[in-house]
Every structure is written in C-alpha cells, then in structure tokens.
Motif scaffolding. Structure first.
Motif, PDB file in Angstrom:
ATOM      1  N   HIS A 162       0.792  -1.226   0.000  1.00 29.04           N
ATOM      2  CA  HIS A 162       0.000   0.000   0.000  1.00 29.04           C
ATOM      3  C   HIS A 162       0.829   1.282   0.000  1.00 29.04           C
ATOM      4  O   HIS A 162       0.308   2.342  -0.331  1.00 29.04           O
ATOM      5  CB  HIS A 162      -0.977  -0.004   1.183  1.00 29.04           C
ATOM      6  CG  HIS A 162      -1.930  -1.150   1.137  1.00 29.04           C
ATOM      7  ND1 HIS A 162      -2.832  -1.337   0.116  1.00 29.04           N
ATOM      8  CD2 HIS A 162      -2.102  -2.208   1.977  1.00 29.04           C
ATOM      9  CE1 HIS A 162      -3.533  -2.435   0.328  1.00 29.04           C
ATOM     10  NE2 HIS A 162      -3.108  -2.998   1.449  1.00 29.04           N
ATOM     11  N   THR A 163       2.061   1.185   0.380  1.00 36.34           N
ATOM     12  CA  THR A 163       2.920   2.373   0.362  1.00 36.34           C
ATOM     13  C   THR A 163       4.276   1.998  -0.218  1.00 36.34           C
ATOM     14  O   THR A 163       5.276   1.927   0.500  1.00 36.34           O
ATOM     15  CB  THR A 163       3.094   2.953   1.784  1.00 36.34           C
ATOM     16  OG1 THR A 163       3.577   1.925   2.641  1.00 36.34           O
ATOM     17  CG2 THR A 163       1.790   3.513   2.317  1.00 36.34           C
ATOM     18  N   PRO A 164       4.310   1.746  -1.538  1.00 35.32           N
ATOM     19  CA  PRO A 164       5.564   1.294  -2.143  1.00 35.32           C
ATOM     20  C   PRO A 164       6.683   2.317  -2.061  1.00 35.32           C
ATOM     21  O   PRO A 164       7.849   1.966  -2.143  1.00 35.32           O
ATOM     22  CB  PRO A 164       5.184   1.009  -3.589  1.00 35.32           C
ATOM     23  CG  PRO A 164       3.884   1.695  -3.811  1.00 35.32           C
ATOM     24  CD  PRO A 164       3.241   1.887  -2.481  1.00 35.32           C
ATOM     25  N   ALA A 165       6.343   3.570  -1.842  1.00 28.86           N
ATOM     26  CA  ALA A 165       7.393   4.585  -1.745  1.00 28.86           C
ATOM     27  C   ALA A 165       8.136   4.466  -0.416  1.00 28.86           C
ATOM     28  O   ALA A 165       9.250   4.973  -0.281  1.00 28.86           O
ATOM     29  CB  ALA A 165       6.790   5.978  -1.898  1.00 28.86           C
ATOM     30  N   THR A 166       7.519   3.788   0.537  1.00 35.10           N
ATOM     31  CA  THR A 166       8.165   3.623   1.838  1.00 35.10           C
ATOM     32  C   THR A 166       9.386   2.735   1.673  1.00 35.10           C
ATOM     33  O   THR A 166       9.318   1.674   1.070  1.00 35.10           O
ATOM     34  CB  THR A 166       7.200   2.958   2.841  1.00 35.10           C
ATOM     35  OG1 THR A 166       6.030   3.729   2.917  1.00 35.10           O
ATOM     36  CG2 THR A 166       7.831   2.834   4.205  1.00 35.10           C
ATOM     37  N   LEU A 167      10.453   3.185   2.200  1.00 34.74           N
ATOM     38  CA  LEU A 167      11.672   2.370   2.149  1.00 34.74           C
ATOM     39  C   LEU A 167      11.710   1.477   3.381  1.00 34.74           C
ATOM     40  O   LEU A 167      11.815   1.957   4.503  1.00 34.74           O
ATOM     41  CB  LEU A 167      12.913   3.271   2.096  1.00 34.74           C
ATOM     42  CG  LEU A 167      13.031   4.106   0.826  1.00 34.74           C
ATOM     43  CD1 LEU A 167      14.223   5.045   0.939  1.00 34.74           C
ATOM     44  CD2 LEU A 167      13.204   3.200  -0.379  1.00 34.74           C
ATOM     45  N   LEU A 168      11.567   0.230   3.139  1.00 35.39           N
ATOM     46  CA  LEU A 168      11.643  -0.739   4.230  1.00 35.39           C
ATOM     47  C   LEU A 168      13.053  -1.305   4.276  1.00 35.39           C
ATOM     48  O   LEU A 168      13.682  -1.530   3.251  1.00 35.39           O
ATOM     49  CB  LEU A 168      10.628  -1.858   4.009  1.00 35.39           C
ATOM     50  CG  LEU A 168       9.161  -1.419   4.044  1.00 35.39           C
ATOM     51  CD1 LEU A 168       8.274  -2.551   3.548  1.00 35.39           C
ATOM     52  CD2 LEU A 168       8.758  -1.040   5.449  1.00 35.39           C
ATOM     53  N   ARG A 169      13.521  -1.519   5.469  1.00 36.86           N
ATOM     54  CA  ARG A 169      14.850  -2.104   5.628  1.00 36.86           C
ATOM     55  C   ARG A 169      14.792  -3.586   5.242  1.00 36.86           C
ATOM     56  O   ARG A 169      13.781  -4.252   5.430  1.00 36.86           O
ATOM     57  CB  ARG A 169      15.312  -1.954   7.072  1.00 36.86           C
ATOM     58  CG  ARG A 169      15.503  -0.507   7.487  1.00 36.86           C
ATOM     59  CD  ARG A 169      16.120  -0.381   8.887  1.00 36.86           C
ATOM     60  NE  ARG A 169      15.750  -1.403   9.846  1.00 36.86           N
ATOM     61  CZ  ARG A 169      14.715  -1.316  10.687  1.00 36.86           C
ATOM     62  NH1 ARG A 169      13.945  -0.254  10.669  1.00 36.86           N
ATOM     63  NH2 ARG A 169      14.455  -2.281  11.530  1.00 36.86           N
TER      64      ARG A 169
END
Length: 192
Positions: A162-169
């Motif tokens: 839902h939030t692909p712009a979020t950079l997940l570690r």
C-alpha cells in the motif's frame, strides 16, 4: 425303653411321611411342563439369535459403506494436502530466491508472494473470511503458536503493497519472510 420306642416310632412316622410326600410329588407333570417351557424358550432364543444376526449384518453393511466413504474422503483430503505441500515447497523456493536476490524490488516481491502463499494455505484449510486478515482472526495461538509472527509479517506486507514509496529495511523484509516460514512450517506445508 418305652420312651425310646416312642421316639423311634415318631421318627419312623415322620420319615415315612417325608418319603410318601416325595413319592406323591408330581414329577412327571413338572417334567412335562418343563419340556414345553424349554421348547418355547428354545424357539424364542433361536428366533432372537437369527433376528440379531440379520440386524448385525445390516449394520455391518451400512457401517462398512460409511467406513469406506470416510476412508475415501480421508485419502482424498490427504492427497490434496500432499499436493498443496508440494506446491507450497516449490513456491517457497521461488520466494527464498527473491529475498536473497541483489535486487531490492525482488525483496519486496518475496514478501508479497509469501503473504499470498500463506493466504492460499488458509483458504485451502477452509478458513472463512473475505481477506487474509479475516482468516487470520479465525486462528489463535493455541492453533498456531507463530500467529503473532504471521500477523507482523502480514502488516509488513501491507506496508509494501500500500505504500511502495516507503523504504523498508531489508532486515524487516527478512523478518516478514521468516514469520511466514514459521507459520507455514507449523501448519505442515513446509519442511522445517
């Protein structure tokens, strides 16, 4: 001596009375009626035995058919489960390949695929619900000890989707894949 003779005579009369009673007892009538009663009881016993044997045979045929049907259903369910496990193992190898890729987009895709695989297993198990969250709510830690890890992994998947712009570690993505692995292993769809 006279007294002794009287005692013997009384005893003799008493014994004669007993012997006469025994001789006059209607043994023949008792034997005759006993034979009639015995014959009737024998006929009733044989009829009851035949009836019970037929009922047992009918029940045996019915229960044998039910047992065959149950065994057939269990065999079918077992075969479906084995096929699903083989499919899961194959899909899991693809997910592992993506999480260990050098490409960050593959890492995100591995979490989405792991979530999808887990949801597919929940559907295969027959858990009701429109969403994976609804199906997960049908479980508790008594049924699935790794439920908290699966919930956490599902939440990470939702962040990815839902939030692909979020950079997940990457370690967070690895933790999500590991949570799904624990759940799938515990449910018996992956080898540990």
């Amino acid at each position: 001596l006279k007294r002794l003779k009287e005692i013997f005579k009384t005893m003799n009369d008493f014994l004669n009375a007993i012997i006469n009673s025994i001789r006059s007892f209607p043994y023949q009538e008792i034997v005759f009626y006993g034979q009639i009663i015995g014959g009737v009881l024998s006929v009733l016993f044989i009829a009851g035995t035949l009836y019970a044997a037929r009922r047992m045979e009918a029940m045996h045929k019915g229960s044998l058919g039910a047992a065959r049907k149950a065994i057939s259903m269990e065999t079918h369910d077992f075969q479906r489960r084995v096929l699903k496990k083989v499919e899961s193992e194959k899909a899991w190898q693809n997910i592992i390949g993506k999480i260990h890729s050098h490409n960050a987009s593959d890492w995100l895709l591995s979490v989405i695929q792991a979530d999808s695989l887990f949801d597919d297993i929940l559907k295969h198990m027959g858990l009701p619900g429109e969403t994976m969250g609804d199906r997960l709510k049908q479980l508790d830690t008594g049924k699935l000890a790794s439920l908290d890890a699966v919930w956490e992994a599902h939440k990470i998947r939702n962040k990815v989707a839902h939030t692909p712009a979020t950079l997940l570690r990457r370690d967070e993505l690895l933790r999500a894949v590991e949570g799904f692995r624990k759940g799938l292993s515990e449910l018996g769809y992956l080898e540990e």
